[in-house]
Motif scaffolding. Structure first.
Motif, short mmCIF file in Angstrom:
data_model
loop_
_atom_site.label_atom_id
_atom_site.label_comp_id
_atom_site.label_asym_id
_atom_site.label_seq_id
_atom_site.Cartn_x
_atom_site.Cartn_y
_atom_site.Cartn_z
N ILE A 39 0.85 -1.18 0.00
CA ILE A 39 0.00 0.00 0.00
C ILE A 39 0.89 1.24 0.00
N THR A 40 0.29 2.36 -0.29
CA THR A 40 0.99 3.64 -0.22
C THR A 40 0.26 4.49 0.81
N ILE A 41 1.00 5.04 1.76
CA ILE A 41 0.40 5.91 2.77
C ILE A 41 1.17 7.22 2.82
N THR A 42 0.49 8.24 3.30
CA THR A 42 1.13 9.53 3.51
C THR A 42 1.28 9.73 5.01
N LEU A 43 2.51 9.93 5.44
CA LEU A 43 2.81 10.13 6.86
C LEU A 43 3.20 11.57 7.10
N PRO A 44 2.87 12.08 8.27
CA PRO A 44 3.44 13.39 8.63
C PRO A 44 4.96 13.29 8.62
N ASP A 45 5.63 14.36 8.22
CA ASP A 45 7.10 14.35 8.12
C ASP A 45 7.76 13.90 9.41
N GLU A 46 7.27 14.37 10.54
CA GLU A 46 7.89 14.02 11.82
C GLU A 46 7.77 12.52 12.11
N VAL A 47 6.65 11.92 11.77
CA VAL A 47 6.48 10.48 11.98
C VAL A 47 7.48 9.71 11.13
N TYR A 48 7.62 10.13 9.88
CA TYR A 48 8.58 9.45 9.01
C TYR A 48 10.00 9.61 9.52
N ARG A 49 10.36 10.82 9.96
CA ARG A 49 11.71 11.04 10.49
C ARG A 49 11.98 10.16 11.70
N ARG A 50 10.99 10.04 12.58
CA ARG A 50 11.16 9.17 13.76
C ARG A 50 11.37 7.74 13.34
N ALA A 51 10.57 7.27 12.38
CA ALA A 51 10.69 5.89 11.90
C ALA A 51 12.05 5.69 11.23
N GLU A 52 12.47 6.68 10.47
CA GLU A 52 13.76 6.59 9.77
C GLU A 52 14.93 6.53 10.77
N ARG A 53 14.87 7.38 11.80
CA ARG A 53 15.94 7.37 12.82
C ARG A 53 15.97 6.02 13.56
N PHE A 54 14.78 5.53 13.89
CA PHE A 54 14.71 4.25 14.58
C PHE A 54 15.25 3.13 13.70
N ALA A 55 14.87 3.14 12.44
CA ALA A 55 15.33 2.11 11.50
C ALA A 55 16.85 2.13 11.37
N ARG A 56 17.42 3.33 11.28
CA ARG A 56 18.87 3.45 11.21
C ARG A 56 19.53 2.89 12.46
N LEU A 57 18.98 3.25 13.61
CA LEU A 57 19.52 2.77 14.88
C LEU A 57 19.45 1.25 14.97
N ALA A 58 18.36 0.68 14.46
CA ALA A 58 18.16 -0.78 14.52
C ALA A 58 18.76 -1.50 13.32
N ASN A 59 19.35 -0.74 12.39
CA ASN A 59 19.93 -1.31 11.18
C ASN A 59 18.88 -2.12 10.40
N ARG A 60 17.72 -1.47 10.20
CA ARG A 60 16.60 -2.11 9.50
C ARG A 60 16.05 -1.17 8.45
N ASP A 61 15.27 -1.70 7.56
CA ASP A 61 14.59 -0.93 6.54
C ASP A 61 13.41 -0.19 7.16
N VAL A 62 13.19 1.05 6.74
CA VAL A 62 12.08 1.85 7.29
C VAL A 62 10.74 1.16 7.07
N ALA A 63 10.54 0.60 5.88
CA ALA A 63 9.27 -0.08 5.58
C ALA A 63 9.03 -1.24 6.54
N ASP A 64 10.08 -1.99 6.87
CA ASP A 64 9.94 -3.11 7.81
C ASP A 64 9.59 -2.61 9.20
N VAL A 65 10.22 -1.53 9.62
CA VAL A 65 9.93 -0.95 10.94
C VAL A 65 8.48 -0.51 11.01
N LEU A 66 8.02 0.17 9.96
CA LEU A 66 6.63 0.63 9.96
C LEU A 66 5.64 -0.55 9.91
#
Length: 129
Positions: free
Chosen positions: A5-32
């Motif tokens: 699916i395609t979703i639109t996230l608020p920028d801050e939510v995406y940034r948080r997910a992106e930072r978490f994914a980087r920290l966990a060494n995972r793909d953002v899509a998998d984290v979400l």
């Protein structure tokens, strides 16, 4: 099997997910996807077959605003929660607790939805804060 699916996230939510994914060494899509999986509770098939509250009569909606667990289920749930807190649950009791918690959560959601619908229809007054 997966559905894309395609979703639109608020920028801050995406940034948080992106930072978490980087920290966990995972793909953002998998984290979400994992976050959604863990945050959306399972719903039993019986509940999905119920008629939507918005289509019910005023009387049916009002009746659902008083929805409660059956007294024997409520009593058993309380007892099992006490046993869980004391660290005394057996595996069978743990499974029973999961079933009762599912019933409780689904009933609570249905009741909350009925309360919202009753307020929207003007059947009851909204709570004042």
């Amino acid at each position: 099997m997966s559905t894309q699916i395609t979703i639109t996230l608020p920028d801050e939510v995406y940034r948080r997910a992106e930072r978490f994914a980087r920290l966990a060494n995972r793909d953002v899509a998998d984290v979400l996807a994992d976050t959604l999986y863990l945050s959306i509770p399972a719903v039993s098939p019986e509940v999905t077959d119920l008629e939507p509250i918005s289509t019910l009569s005023d009387e049916q909606v009002l009746a659902l605003t008083d929805l409660q667990m059956e007294p024997d289920q409520d009593s058993e749930l309380s007892e099992l929660l006490d046993r869980q807190q004391a660290g005394l649950l057996t595996e069978d009791e743990r499974q029973t607790l999961q079933v009762l918690m599912q019933i409780y959560q689904e009933s609570l959601l249905r009741k909350a939805t009925a309360l919202s619908e009753a307020v929207k229809r003007g059947l009851i007054e909204p709570l004042q804060s």
